[in-house]
Design an enzyme around this catalytic site. Structure first.
Site, short mmCIF file in Angstrom:
data_model
loop_
_atom_site.label_atom_id
_atom_site.label_comp_id
_atom_site.label_asym_id
_atom_site.label_seq_id
_atom_site.Cartn_x
_atom_site.Cartn_y
_atom_site.Cartn_z
N THR A 127 0.81 -1.22 0.00
CA THR A 127 0.00 0.00 0.00
C THR A 127 0.84 1.26 0.00
O THR A 127 0.35 2.32 -0.40
CB THR A 127 -0.93 0.01 1.22
OG1 THR A 127 -0.15 -0.18 2.41
CG2 THR A 127 -1.94 -1.12 1.13
N CYS A 128 2.10 1.18 0.45
CA CYS A 128 2.93 2.38 0.44
C CYS A 128 3.31 2.77 -0.97
O CYS A 128 3.56 3.94 -1.26
CB CYS A 128 4.18 2.17 1.28
SG CYS A 128 5.17 0.75 0.77
N PHE A 129 3.38 1.78 -1.87
CA PHE A 129 3.76 2.06 -3.26
C PHE A 129 2.59 1.91 -4.22
O PHE A 129 2.79 1.97 -5.43
CB PHE A 129 4.89 1.11 -3.68
CG PHE A 129 6.05 1.08 -2.73
CD1 PHE A 129 6.78 2.23 -2.46
CD2 PHE A 129 6.39 -0.08 -2.08
CE1 PHE A 129 7.84 2.20 -1.58
CE2 PHE A 129 7.45 -0.12 -1.19
CZ PHE A 129 8.17 1.03 -0.93
N ASP A 184 5.01 -1.04 4.21
CA ASP A 184 3.76 -0.63 3.57
C ASP A 184 3.48 0.82 3.90
O ASP A 184 4.00 1.38 4.84
CB ASP A 184 2.60 -1.50 4.05
CG ASP A 184 2.51 -2.78 3.23
OD1 ASP A 184 2.03 -2.70 2.10
OD2 ASP A 184 2.94 -3.82 3.73
#
Length: 1007
Positions: A973-975, A1007
């Protein structure tokens, strides 16, 4: 790097499918080159060992001229003492080999080796074959350190000219060369370069002797194996083509697929094959090529050329042949099946034909014991004996040879390739085995002739019945018509047989053709208006209706009843894809590698993209781009005050099971609100995820679900629907600390706006107007309570005195009736034409403002502590809603156009096509859940997916190849990245994706 886990147990290991070979097709789009080709690593054979079944990789570029081009063998061996790039003192090196021109440095082709993990002394031992022109080309070797998060680091390069390289010769040993890695020539190149690269390079000796077979062979591409001596075999041919081959026949082209394999394209017949054609077999099979070209025109009958429309077309039914051969180990390759036929009403002497074939079969065996039995069967059908009935001509038998896809286990009756023939010869155990094999093959051949004769007799009976009845009722029966060109038929050039007409039991059954509708006949037109005498109607494999004139033995698209052509069919969808019909004039087909493409018959173009993506009813409403909103948002972000004298991050440790209470305790206890403006670092209890943006988005999403849940009594649904929220005026009765909670909710909303996150909620339009301190009018009531709005509109347009209303309203609070005066003494003031506008204004103010004044004041107090209220006044109520909550409806087309692909994936990859087909089949709710699974939020920014944010600013939605078909998809989700395994089928991908979304449990890793 770990990622979001699906929390599901993977299924048992499934076999990985083999890669499909590329086949040249007319207008079928070609996919872009893969980022990283599959390599053959770990090969340490000497140059002499390459003939023993080892096939090196070949360049994707094929120089198809016979000038000064030659084959160059490159073996990337090892690297020594490479530069350290990783933080742990190692690198993940791989080599990129570019074939460039000397003049202009234009890239022709590129290949990559595999990546060696965590080493400064990698060993690749990967071999590549390039077709080069030494005087015009050069090779550039570039070593990179693979980095999954950022761009790959440059480790050095070697530039190799090709003029003076050695040539491989028998008895000559060519040593390996070691080259020092050098930096790029660019001025700004500052990469630290060190180490060497060991390479083997030599031209491959290309002589005619390498490519020509022995003189004893009857065909330049085939070799015969001695049946009496299984141990003797011919020399293994070179695994790749060399320059010693004869020139290709006219109309042929040599190409290479994505895996470096050479195949040959026959532009005359529009077919492809692996075996190199020669002038001899090209001339001998010219009539077969014409027949294959005719078959192609029938298959793609939608856009048949005018020049081809005059050809008569045969509709031949292919009979499946049962294998009665019990001898194990026969290596037959099913390629072609022979079908003989006689004109209608012509008797044939089956016994005479079979006896003559048997005698010729034995005579051929006695004359040459080395002859291939399958070759005899093939030749006996192509060149019938002289005593055969005159009606069964060589041309008719030759035209009956059609390529079919037979079931496994069916023996071949065509010439097999040299490798198959050698394998069969090696298993020959002696004379007894040979005699048994001859006897079984002869029995099989006789049985095939008997089956064909029986089928021809049935076809003639059906055809005679059809000619005699002359009634439309015969259109409902399924039959097979065999039509042969005659002198009187060749003059009819106004129609063309659109397809082969065959029964379902004898029709080719292929997964590649699953987009086509099986051929059938129907009599739908008979109910409205009967067809003329001796006419019938059938349906082509693509679903389009055509008409048969049995009097002239012609087929046509034109309906004889009205003179109009039958309409193009809307391709029938498969059961797993309930996406609705294609637009008018469009057709869906399946490419040879399994990918689906679409044909627009209106413009005669093809494309990979599903045209239904442009249908808002299927793909969702398009996102309107607002340049005005973009400018306002940039101004808004530039005027937000940055915090000073605060730590680098603000830690939020919470439990998923009590996210509202934990968040309320942490956020409400903060007295210095500048702390809430620093980088958020969210940690979920029991999870090891590192928050680089993804966990924060997840926190806002989950917290929104709880905060705005009507179960807690702080908000309630409006009267219009069950998702639009408004403040509950009775929240104090549900929670004594409701004002403190509204202040907390205001802070959360302000933090979401400040950090560029979105809330998973939608408020009524008056709520945003109150935030902007704008007046609320009667029009705003329409979107909240239609019945109340209609009542007030009636009062506005009519005389309200007949209703006997006063400036006092009844209110029901938990079953208790009470009255509220809109102004002092309102119970004694009647509503008239003179004061009805004042009455409507007071009703709206009480309904939206007065009843929730305390709650709204607390909310704005918390929101204003993070975002100054005067800054949001540059937006209107519509833009403020998009700023806080984003867009609810998801546009799949916008999503697809703003997606990046990594690994071997690209936009037209079959896995990516399956993914978007699955997304298109999802409901808007399921699309939101998928978006939330990958990005942490279910909302789309104002200007669409192009403005998705990641850990370091804007980050587009990304799909990367990862894992095996046993794995479930995982998300970073971080990318905004989805790791999607290469599944073996569409249904498997869709099932795994849904299970991963619904079974998501938490975070692990970054994330």
């Amino acid at each position: 790097m770990s990622a979001r886990s699906s929390g599901l147990v993977a299924a048992a290991a499934l076999p990985v499918p083999s890669s499909s070979s590329s086949v040249a097709g007319g207008d079928v789009p070609r996919p872009p080159p893969r980022r990283r080709a599959a390599s053959v690593a770990g090969q340490q054979q000497t140059r002499q060992e390459f003939g023993n079944g080892y096939t090196p990789r070949r360049s994707l570029a094929a120089v198809n001229d016979s000038g000064d081009s030659c084959h160059l063998r490159i073996v990337v061996l090892t690297g020594q003492s490479l530069a350290k790039k990783d933080i742990f003192g190692a690198s993940d090196p791989y080599v990129r080999i570019d074939l460039n021109t000397i003049n202009g440095d234009i890239n022709i082709d590129s290949v990559l080796t595999k990546t060696k993990k965590k080493t400064l002394n990698p060993t690749w031992n990967e071999e590549f074959i390039f077709r080069v022109k030494p005087s015009e080309h050069k090779l550039v070797f570039q070593v990179f350190d693979e980095n999954r998060l950022t761009r790959d680091d440059f480790l050095g390069m070697v530039e190799l000219t090709l003029v003076n390289l050695p040539t491989e010769q028998e008895g000559r040993t060519i040593g390996e060369q070691s080259y020092t890695l050098r930096p790029r020539r660019s001025v700004g190149a500052k990469s630290r370069i060190k180490g060497t690269l060991r390479i083997y390079h030599a031209f491959i000796r290309e002589t005619r002797e390498q490519s020509e077979p022995s003189s004893g062979n009857s065909d330049g591409e085939w070799e015969h194996v001695e049946a009496t001596n299984a141990g003797e075999t011919s020399a293994q041919p070179h695994p790749f083509p060399t320059g010693g081959h004869d020139a290709l026949p006219a109309g042929w082209e040599e190409r290479q697929d994505a895996n470096g394999r050479t195949y040959y394209v026959n532009h005359t017949a529009r077919t492809t094959q692996w075996d190199r054609p020669t002038v001899l077999n090209s001339h001998s099979s010219q009539s077969t090529d014409d027949q294959l070209a005719s078959d192609f025109q029938r298959r793609f009958h939608i856009s048949v050329d005018d020049t081809e429309s005059g050809r008569s077309a045969d509709s031949i039914s292919h009979n499946s042949i049962e294998d009665n051969n019990n001898a194990a180990g026969l290596a037959y390759t099913p390629k072609t099946a022979a079908t003989s036929s006689a004109p209608p009403n012509t008797p044939t002497n089956n016994n005479g034909i079979l006896a003559q074939i048997a005698m010729q079969y034995r005579a051929e065996e006695d004359q040459d014991p080395t002859v291939d039995h399958t070759s005899f069967v093939y030749n006996s059908l192509r060149h019938p004996v002289a005593h055969r009935q005159p009606e069964i001509s060589a041309t008719s038998l030759q035209n009956d040879l059609r390529p079919v896809r037979e079931a496994p286990g069916v023996p071949d009756i065509a010439i097999t390739n040299p490798f198959t023939r050698r394998a069969a010869g090696n298993m020959a155990g002696g004379a007894g085995w040979q005699q048994e094999r001859r006897r079984q093959q002869m029995q099989l051949h006789i049985q095939q002739h008997q089956q064909r004769q029986q089928q021809q007799q049935q076809n003639r009976i059906l055809l005679d019945v059809d000619h005699r009845q002359q009634e439309p009722q015969h259109r409902g029966q399924r039959h097979q018509q065999q039509h042969r060109p005659s002198n009187e038929d060749t003059d009819h050039t106004d129609s063309h047989n659109p397809s082969d007409i065959s029964a379902p039991s004898t029709r080719r059954n292929s997964e590649e053709d699953n987009a086509a509708v099986p051929p059938m006949e129907q009599n739908t037109g008979g109910e409205e208006e009967p067809l003329p005498p001796r006419w019938s109607m059938q349906v082509a494999p693509n679903g389009r209706t055509f008409f048969i004139d049995h009097a002239s033995r012609r087929t046509t698209w034109i309906d004889p009843r009205n003179g109009r052509a039958s309409p193009m069919p809307n391709q029938t969808r498969r059961v797993e894809d309930d996406l609705g019909p294609l637009p008018e004039g469009w057709e869906e087909r399946v490419h040879t590698d399994g990918r689906v493409f679409y044909i627009d018959h209106n413009t005669r173009t093809t494309q990979w993209e599903d045209p239904r993506l442009s249908n808002p009813n299927i793909a969702g409403q398009a996102v309107p781009y607002s340049r005005d909103y973009k400018q306002k948002y940039e101004y808004f972000k530039s005027h937000i005050r940055k915090p000073t004298n605060v730590p680098n991050k603000f830690e939020i440790r919470i439990r998923r099971t009590s996210i509202l209470e934990d968040s309320y305790r942490i956020i409400s206890s903060v007295t210095k609100t500048d702390l809430l403006k620093t980088k958020l670092w969210v940690e979920f209890e029991g999870e090891t995820g590192l928050d680089y943006g993804g966990l924060a988005r997840e926190w806002f999403y989950l917290l929104s679900k709880e905060m705005f849940n009507p179960y807690y009594g702080l908000f309630e649904y409006s009267a219009m629907d069950n998702y639009t929220l408004q403040i509950n005026n009775g929240s104090g009765l549900c929670n004594e600390e409701h004002l403190s909670y509204f202040k907390f909710i205001g802070r959360i909303a302000g933090m979401a706006v400040y950090h560029g996150k979105l809330l998973d909620a939608f408020f009524i339009r008056p709520f945003y107007k109150m935030m902007l301190q704008k007046p609320i009018d009667l029009k705003d009531m329409e979107s909240v309570d239609t019945e109340y709005y209609n009542s007030l509109m009636w009062i506005k347009e009519n005389d309200p005195r007949i209703l006997e209303l006063t400036f006092c309203l009844d209110e029901d609070v938990f079953g208790q009736k009470s009255q509220h005066e809109l102004k002092p003494g309102g119970a004694n003031i009647d509503v008239t034409n003179e004061n009805k506008d004042e009455y409507i204004k007071l009703v709206i103010e009480w309904r939206f403002v007065a009843r929730v004044k305390e709650q709204m004041s607390s909310f704005l107090d918390g929101f204003g502590s993070i975002i100054p209220l005067n800054l949001i006044k540059i937006f209107d109520e519509h833009e403020l809603e998009l700023l806080m909550c984003g867009i609810q409806n998801i546009d799949v087309k916008d999503w697809r156009e703003n997606t990046l692909y990594k690994g071997d994936y690209h936009m037209n990859h079959i896995i990516i096509q399956w993914f978007w087909r699955a997304v298109l089949s999802f409901s808007n709710e399921m699309r939101s859940r998928l978006l939330q699974f990958v990005t942490g939020t279910s909302r789309v920014p104002m200007n669409g997916f192009k403005e998705l944010y990641g850990s370091n600013g804007p980050q587009m939605f990304t799909i990367e190849k990862w894992g095996t078909p046993n794995n479930f998809p995982r998300a970073h989700t971080c990318f905004n990245r989805l790791d999607l395994p290469p599944y073996e089928g569409y249904l498997q991908l869709k099932d795994k994706l849904i299970k991963a979304i619904e079974g998501s449990q938490g975070f692990a890793g970054v994330d």
